[in-house]
Write an enzyme that holds these catalytic residues in place. Structure first.
Site, PDB file in Angstrom:
ATOM      1  N   GLY A 155      -1.650  -5.991   8.291  1.00 29.55           N
ATOM      2  CA  GLY A 155      -2.887  -5.932   7.517  1.00 29.55           C
ATOM      3  C   GLY A 155      -2.744  -6.636   6.179  1.00 29.55           C
ATOM      4  O   GLY A 155      -3.625  -7.415   5.770  1.00 29.55           O
ATOM      5  N   ARG A 212       6.791   0.911   8.624  1.00 30.34           N
ATOM      6  CA  ARG A 212       6.856   1.869   9.729  1.00 30.34           C
ATOM      7  C   ARG A 212       7.555   1.277  10.952  1.00 30.34           C
ATOM      8  O   ARG A 212       7.727   1.965  11.949  1.00 30.34           O
ATOM      9  CB  ARG A 212       5.445   2.331  10.094  1.00 30.34           C
ATOM     10  CG  ARG A 212       4.798   3.162   8.986  1.00 30.34           C
ATOM     11  CD  ARG A 212       3.348   3.514   9.298  1.00 30.34           C
ATOM     12  NE  ARG A 212       2.800   4.328   8.210  1.00 30.34           N
ATOM     13  CZ  ARG A 212       1.488   4.459   7.969  1.00 30.34           C
ATOM     14  NH1 ARG A 212       0.614   3.846   8.728  1.00 30.34           N
ATOM     15  NH2 ARG A 212       1.073   5.207   6.969  1.00 30.34           N
ATOM     16  N   HIS A 227       9.748 -23.657   9.054  1.00 33.09           N
ATOM     17  CA  HIS A 227       8.656 -24.291   9.813  1.00 33.09           C
ATOM     18  C   HIS A 227       7.292 -24.131   9.140  1.00 33.09           C
ATOM     19  O   HIS A 227       6.468 -25.028   9.206  1.00 33.09           O
ATOM     20  CB  HIS A 227       8.571 -23.688  11.220  1.00 33.09           C
ATOM     21  CG  HIS A 227       9.678 -24.115  12.120  1.00 33.09           C
ATOM     22  ND1 HIS A 227       9.604 -24.060  13.492  1.00 33.09           N
ATOM     23  CD2 HIS A 227      10.916 -24.615  11.840  1.00 33.09           C
ATOM     24  CE1 HIS A 227      10.734 -24.503  14.032  1.00 33.09           C
ATOM     25  NE2 HIS A 227      11.560 -24.828  13.043  1.00 33.09           N
ATOM     26  N   ASP A 229       0.861  -1.179   0.000  1.00 37.63           N
ATOM     27  CA  ASP A 229       0.000   0.000   0.000  1.00 37.63           C
ATOM     28  C   ASP A 229       0.902   1.235   0.000  1.00 37.63           C
ATOM     29  O   ASP A 229       2.133   1.132  -0.177  1.00 37.63           O
ATOM     30  CB  ASP A 229      -1.001  -0.045   1.170  1.00 37.63           C
ATOM     31  CG  ASP A 229      -0.349   0.147   2.530  1.00 37.63           C
ATOM     32  OD1 ASP A 229       0.898   0.263   2.604  1.00 37.63           O
ATOM     33  OD2 ASP A 229      -1.087   0.194   3.532  1.00 37.63           O
ATOM     34  N   HIS A 230       0.290   2.398   0.213  1.00 31.43           N
ATOM     35  CA  HIS A 230       1.062   3.653   0.194  1.00 31.43           C
ATOM     36  C   HIS A 230       2.141   3.674   1.282  1.00 31.43           C
ATOM     37  O   HIS A 230       3.236   4.177   1.054  1.00 31.43           O
ATOM     38  CB  HIS A 230       0.119   4.848   0.364  1.00 31.43           C
ATOM     39  CG  HIS A 230      -0.783   4.727   1.555  1.00 31.43           C
ATOM     40  ND1 HIS A 230      -1.810   3.804   1.595  1.00 31.43           N
ATOM     41  CD2 HIS A 230      -0.793   5.374   2.749  1.00 31.43           C
ATOM     42  CE1 HIS A 230      -2.433   3.904   2.764  1.00 31.43           C
ATOM     43  NE2 HIS A 230      -1.838   4.844   3.489  1.00 31.43           N
ATOM     44  N   CYS A 242       3.250  -3.143   4.063  1.00 33.95           N
ATOM     45  CA  CYS A 242       2.306  -2.092   4.452  1.00 33.95           C
ATOM     46  C   CYS A 242       2.930  -1.380   5.651  1.00 33.95           C
ATOM     47  O   CYS A 242       4.137  -1.499   5.872  1.00 33.95           O
ATOM     48  CB  CYS A 242       0.903  -2.655   4.723  1.00 33.95           C
ATOM     49  SG  CYS A 242       0.715  -3.678   6.188  1.00 33.95           S
ATOM     50  N   GLY A 243       2.143  -0.647   6.402  1.00 30.74           N
ATOM     51  CA  GLY A 243       2.730   0.086   7.524  1.00 30.74           C
ATOM     52  C   GLY A 243       3.298  -0.837   8.581  1.00 30.74           C
ATOM     53  O   GLY A 243       4.411  -0.632   9.079  1.00 30.74           O
ATOM     54  N   THR A 244       2.541  -1.868   8.923  1.00 30.75           N
ATOM     55  CA  THR A 244       2.967  -2.796   9.975  1.00 30.75           C
ATOM     56  C   THR A 244       3.351  -4.176   9.459  1.00 30.75           C
ATOM     57  O   THR A 244       3.928  -4.967  10.206  1.00 30.75           O
ATOM     58  CB  THR A 244       1.807  -3.017  10.972  1.00 30.75           C
ATOM     59  OG1 THR A 244       0.712  -3.605  10.243  1.00 30.75           O
ATOM     60  CG2 THR A 244       1.369  -1.710  11.622  1.00 30.75           C
ATOM     61  N   ARG A 255       1.757 -30.227   9.829  1.00 33.07           N
ATOM     62  CA  ARG A 255       1.072 -29.015  10.314  1.00 33.07           C
ATOM     63  C   ARG A 255       0.591 -28.141   9.156  1.00 33.07           C
ATOM     64  O   ARG A 255      -0.493 -27.563   9.196  1.00 33.07           O
ATOM     65  CB  ARG A 255       2.014 -28.253  11.249  1.00 33.07           C
ATOM     66  CG  ARG A 255       2.266 -29.078  12.508  1.00 33.07           C
ATOM     67  CD  ARG A 255       3.491 -28.694  13.282  1.00 33.07           C
ATOM     68  NE  ARG A 255       3.707 -29.633  14.381  1.00 33.07           N
ATOM     69  CZ  ARG A 255       4.836 -29.733  15.067  1.00 33.07           C
ATOM     70  NH1 ARG A 255       5.867 -28.950  14.785  1.00 33.07           N
ATOM     71  NH2 ARG A 255       4.945 -30.614  16.037  1.00 33.07           N
ATOM     72  N   ARG A 284       7.759 -33.117  10.529  1.00 29.14           N
ATOM     73  CA  ARG A 284       6.630 -32.745  11.399  1.00 29.14           C
ATOM     74  C   ARG A 284       5.980 -31.442  10.948  1.00 29.14           C
ATOM     75  O   ARG A 284       4.781 -31.230  11.152  1.00 29.14           O
ATOM     76  CB  ARG A 284       7.089 -32.631  12.851  1.00 29.14           C
ATOM     77  CG  ARG A 284       8.037 -31.470  13.126  1.00 29.14           C
ATOM     78  CD  ARG A 284       8.614 -31.534  14.521  1.00 29.14           C
ATOM     79  NE  ARG A 284       9.367 -30.345  14.889  1.00 29.14           N
ATOM     80  CZ  ARG A 284      10.606 -30.074  14.508  1.00 29.14           C
ATOM     81  NH1 ARG A 284      11.238 -30.904  13.686  1.00 29.14           N
ATOM     82  NH2 ARG A 284      11.225 -28.976  14.897  1.00 29.14           N
ATOM     83  N   HIS A 285       6.775 -30.595  10.303  1.00 30.69           N
ATOM     84  CA  HIS A 285       6.217 -29.316   9.842  1.00 30.69           C
ATOM     85  C   HIS A 285       5.252 -29.529   8.678  1.00 30.69           C
ATOM     86  O   HIS A 285       4.286 -28.783   8.524  1.00 30.69           O
ATOM     87  CB  HIS A 285       7.343 -28.361   9.415  1.00 30.69           C
ATOM     88  CG  HIS A 285       8.325 -28.118  10.517  1.00 30.69           C
ATOM     89  ND1 HIS A 285       7.962 -27.558  11.718  1.00 30.69           N
ATOM     90  CD2 HIS A 285       9.654 -28.380  10.605  1.00 30.69           C
ATOM     91  CE1 HIS A 285       9.026 -27.477  12.505  1.00 30.69           C
ATOM     92  NE2 HIS A 285      10.059 -27.971  11.857  1.00 30.69           N
TER      93      HIS A 285
HETATM   94  C1  RB5 Z   1      -2.171   2.504   6.463  1.00 29.69           C
HETATM   95  O1  RB5 Z   1      -2.242   3.707   7.143  1.00 29.69           O
HETATM   96  C2  RB5 Z   1      -1.930   1.358   7.442  1.00 29.69           C
HETATM   97  O2  RB5 Z   1      -3.079   1.119   8.208  1.00 29.69           O
HETATM   98  C3  RB5 Z   1      -1.515   0.102   6.709  1.00 29.69           C
HETATM   99  O3  RB5 Z   1      -0.386   0.371   5.974  1.00 29.69           O
HETATM  100  C4  RB5 Z   1      -1.154  -1.105   7.567  1.00 29.69           C
HETATM  101  O4  RB5 Z   1      -0.258  -0.778   8.569  1.00 29.69           O
HETATM  102  C5  RB5 Z   1      -2.252  -1.943   8.026  1.00 29.69           C
HETATM  103  O5  RB5 Z   1      -2.045  -3.009   8.617  1.00 29.69           O
END
Ligand code: RB5
Length: 148
Positions: A70, A109, A98, A8-9, A65-67, A136, A132-133
């Site tokens: 998502g 971020r 695994h 994403d952005h 993405c940011g984290t 699963r 074993r993996h």
């Molecule tokens: C976008 O602002 C942010 O929510 C997205 O990049 C991400 O971190 C979602 O999980």
């Protein structure tokens, strides 16, 4: 290896750097967008990367993405995708060994460029451990069949 990439952005800039690095390593990269820093929705790109991997068009996928969370959740909705949000070289290695992860996800971020680059390299050179993996992984595939 043929690798698809999507973000994403929030992940746009890091995706570009990772694509450059993949090309430098000699991989063929399919950039599925986003192609600008304008706000977009991460599920669209997680799904696109997931579908490119499960269709066989690419061997592995990279999502940002940011984290990293998502886009991993979204990619994992595509049956056959095992997307892992990874934070370092060790989680990248274990995601392959695994979990036989076929999509790696980063949080732009949260991670520095070098950590992400090193983790991506480790992901590409690590292999599934089997044994074993495998049992699963097969249980995860069975969960998808129950929901089909
Ligand atoms: C976008 O602002 C942010 O929510 C997205 O990049 C991400 O971190 C979602 O999980």
């Amino acid at each position: 290896m043929r690798v698809s990439a999507g973000s994403d952005h929030a992940g746009f800039e890091l995706k570009g750097l990772l694509i450059e690095h993949l090309a430098f390593l000699g991989h063929e990269v399919v950039d599925l967008g986003t192609h600008s820093p304008e706000p977009v929705d991460y599920p669209d790109f997680g799904a696109a990367v997931g579908q490119s991997v499960t269709s066989g068009d690419t061997d592995l996928g990279v999502c940002v993405c940011g984290t990293g969370m998502g886009i991993a959740i979204a990619a994992n909705k595509v049956h056959g995708v095992r997307a892992a949000a990874v934070h370092d070289v060790t989680s990248a290695r274990l995601a392959r060994e695994h979990n036989n992860a076929n999509v790696i996800c980063f949080g732009a971020r949260l991670l520095g460029t070098e950590v992400a680059t090193d983790a991506l390299e480790m992901f590409l050179r690590s292999e599934f451990g089997g044994g074993r993996h495998l049992r699963r992984i097969e249980k995860i595939a069975a969960l998808e069949k129950r929901q089909a």
